[in-house]
Design an enzyme around this catalytic site. Structure first.
Site, PDB file in Angstrom:
ATOM      1  N   ASP A 160     -20.202 -17.689  88.727  1.00 26.02           N
ATOM      2  CA  ASP A 160     -20.915 -16.917  90.036  1.00 26.02           C
ATOM      3  C   ASP A 160     -22.217 -16.797  89.792  1.00 26.02           C
ATOM      4  O   ASP A 160     -23.218 -16.877  90.771  1.00 26.02           O
ATOM      5  CB  ASP A 160     -20.357 -15.414  90.334  1.00 26.02           C
ATOM      6  CG  ASP A 160     -20.794 -14.847  91.443  1.00 26.02           C
ATOM      7  OD1 ASP A 160     -20.642 -15.457  92.561  1.00 26.02           O
ATOM      8  OD2 ASP A 160     -21.736 -13.830  91.183  1.00 26.02           O
ATOM      9  N   ARG A 167     -26.463 -20.962  95.792  1.00 25.10           N
ATOM     10  CA  ARG A 167     -26.109 -20.555  97.443  1.00 25.10           C
ATOM     11  C   ARG A 167     -27.272 -20.077  98.020  1.00 25.10           C
ATOM     12  O   ARG A 167     -27.765 -20.191  99.263  1.00 25.10           O
ATOM     13  CB  ARG A 167     -24.871 -19.584  97.390  1.00 25.10           C
ATOM     14  CG  ARG A 167     -23.687 -20.215  97.168  1.00 25.10           C
ATOM     15  CD  ARG A 167     -22.614 -19.387  97.160  1.00 25.10           C
ATOM     16  NE  ARG A 167     -22.522 -18.444  98.161  1.00 25.10           N
ATOM     17  CZ  ARG A 167     -22.032 -17.134  98.051  1.00 25.10           C
ATOM     18  NH1 ARG A 167     -21.263 -16.743  96.912  1.00 25.10           N
ATOM     19  NH2 ARG A 167     -21.758 -16.479  99.124  1.00 25.10           N
ATOM     20  N   LYS A 186     -16.271 -10.627  90.414  1.00 25.14           N
ATOM     21  CA  LYS A 186     -17.186  -9.796  89.606  1.00 25.14           C
ATOM     22  C   LYS A 186     -16.221  -8.419  89.271  1.00 25.14           C
ATOM     23  O   LYS A 186     -16.483  -7.907  88.401  1.00 25.14           O
ATOM     24  CB  LYS A 186     -18.602  -9.440  90.357  1.00 25.14           C
ATOM     25  CG  LYS A 186     -19.576 -10.942  89.839  1.00 25.14           C
ATOM     26  CD  LYS A 186     -20.494 -10.619  90.430  1.00 25.14           C
ATOM     27  CE  LYS A 186     -20.735 -10.636  91.940  1.00 25.14           C
ATOM     28  NZ  LYS A 186     -21.908 -11.098  92.590  1.00 25.14           N
TER      29      LYS A 186
HETATM   30  N1  URA Z   1     -22.771 -10.174  96.959  1.00 21.26           N
HETATM   31  C1  URA Z   1     -22.296 -11.148  96.258  1.00 21.26           C
HETATM   32  O1  URA Z   1     -22.162 -10.738  94.983  1.00 21.26           O
HETATM   33  N2  URA Z   1     -21.998 -12.148  96.724  1.00 21.26           N
HETATM   34  C2  URA Z   1     -21.933 -12.811  97.916  1.00 21.26           C
HETATM   35  O2  URA Z   1     -21.706 -13.930  97.856  1.00 21.26           O
HETATM   36  C3  URA Z   1     -22.756 -11.998  98.864  1.00 21.26           C
HETATM   37  C4  URA Z   1     -22.971 -10.644  98.388  1.00 21.26           C
END
Ligand code: URA
Length: 418
Positions: A160, A167, A186
């Site tokens: 992530d 992203r 997470k």
């Molecule tokens: N918060 C996150 O942790 N991930 C996302 O994709 C959007 C907001």
């Protein structure tokens, strides 16, 4: 043979990816075997074509497996909450002491400010508290005090970390499966077993479509439950700042007064609602009974005492917020009427800019949507030396839209998914 080119082609046609294909691109990108350019192509295809629920579940699992899962079982069943991000959202700093004062455990891993949104870590550090704790140190504090707030560990869901950063750079954040898998992986890795998600909807949130925000909340709850976590979600308003103050110092002042005085506000109500949902799930009691327990913890001052204990345990000092006369600039309305709308994102960005200047502490927004306002009445108070009047006065005033016709107040909570 699986190749990234074949995966991109398949997703571009809107087809469903298999577990092997999902693992292939998650592992490949995390290890650096797939370039940013190629991964961006795939992310764009996912944004355009979406993912089925079962694909999103597989994506979440694949991301979760990219790192270690934190084990909190030695300190008991831990609670957690997650906000999808907004302006003047200090709920964690209110609900953590409430929960700890009720004998519950919370090891809260949080992030820093991102864009126009605030970050719990920055706010907690305003007390001069140390948030760079090892997991062992955090567990010791949680065992003693009940709640602890620490920086997200570096190795929490490495997939992530890389994908989210990409992203952010490539404008591929706004995708339900990508947001859901990012947040849920997470949360699962953080080790809590009882979780409430606070999905923000509105102009000052990542989700500005209510139907999509509800869909996201439902999807995330479903994936958490599939992973044997007790979960529910609230969809709450971010069409105006949640609290009355913006800026770390001013927001923390509001946290202290909320717990000390227990005066009802949107911030306190939402914090108590999330706390009650967590208590109800953890203790397996009705939401009514949980709400009563939470109300007592605030009204009898136990939650405030617990906040002091938490700050002290992490080397901080609540006395930093003792009465100090702050210089301020009053922003006064140039018309009379009703507050029609608030540019929440802009208020967040503007206040980040303000607070970077030495001696500037943040702002108080003195009116909410629907409130009546008179000509010349104070609408915003900027806690900054008077010399910054020219720089900020007009910019803040322009964030508030006033209309002659009466407007309705905004709801605080749009939905609770129990
Ligand atoms: N918060 C996150 O942790 N991930 C996302 O994709 C959007 C907001």
């Amino acid at each position: 043979m699986i190749t990234i080119e074949k995966i991109i082609k398949k997703k571009t046609k809107g087809k469903t990816l298999t577990k092997k294909e999902i693992d292939f691109f998650v592992n490949g990108y995390t290890k650096g075997e797939i370039s940013d350019e190629v991964m961006t192509e795939l992310l764009k295809a996912i944004c355009a074509k979406g993912m089925k629920e079962r694909e999103t579940v597989k994506l979440t699992t694949s991301m979760l497996n990219s790192g270690k899962r934190i084990d909190l079982s030695d300190i008991g069943i831990c609670l957690d909450k997650h906000s999808s991000g907004g302006v003047s959202d200090s709920t964690t700093l209110i609900l953590a002491p409430i929960l700890a004062s009720l004998g519950l455990k919370m090891v809260k891993m949080s992030g820093r400010s991102l864009g126009f949104t605030g970050g719990t870590i920055d706010k907690f550090e305003t007390f001069s508290a140390n948030t760079s704790l090892s997991l062992e140190e955090a567990k010791q504090i949680a065992n003693k005090v009940g709640a602890v707030i620490l920086c997200q560990t570096e190795d929490l869901v490495p997939a992530d970390k890389k994908i989210y950063a990409l992203r952010d750079r490539t404008n591929t954040v706004a995708s339900l499966p990508l947001i859901a898998s990012s947040i849920v992986s997470k949360k699962l890795a953080s080790g809590a077993k009882v979780i409430v998600l606070d999905v923000k909807y509105g102009e000052g949130a990542f989700m500005d479509n209510l139907v999509e925000a509800k869909k996201l909340a439902k999807l995330m709850v479903k994936i958490l439950r599939k992973n044997k976590v007790f979960a529910c979600a609230v969809v709450s308003d971010m069409n105006q700042p949640l609290g009355n103050n913006i800026g770390n110092f001013m927001e923390v002042k509001e946290v202290i007064s909320s717990l000390k005085e227990g005066k009802e506000s949107r911030l306190l109500t939402l914090s108590k609602t999330i706390a009650s949902l967590l208590v109800s799930m953890k203790e397996n009691i009705s939401l009514n009974l949980a709400t009563k327990k939470v109300d007592v913890a605030v009204s009898e001052g136990q939650a405030y005492e617990k906040l002091k204990e938490m700050v002290l345990a992490q080397g901080g000092n609540l006395d930093l917020f003792k009465k100090e006369k702050l210089e301020f600039i009053s922003v006064n309305s140039e018309t009379s009427g009703y507050i029609k709308s608030v540019k929440t994102k802009e208020l967040g960005e503007l206040t980040h800019e303000l607070c970077r200047i030495k001696g500037c502490k943040g702002v108080s927004i003195l009116k909410k949507v629907g409130d009546k306002i008179g000509l010349g009445e104070e609408i915003i108070r900027i806690y900054a030396p008077k010399k910054y009047f020219e720089m900020f006065y007009r910019k803040y005033l322009d964030c508030i839209e006033i209309s002659k016709t009466k407007t309705n107040p905004l709801p605080l909570i749009y939905d609770i998914l129990k």
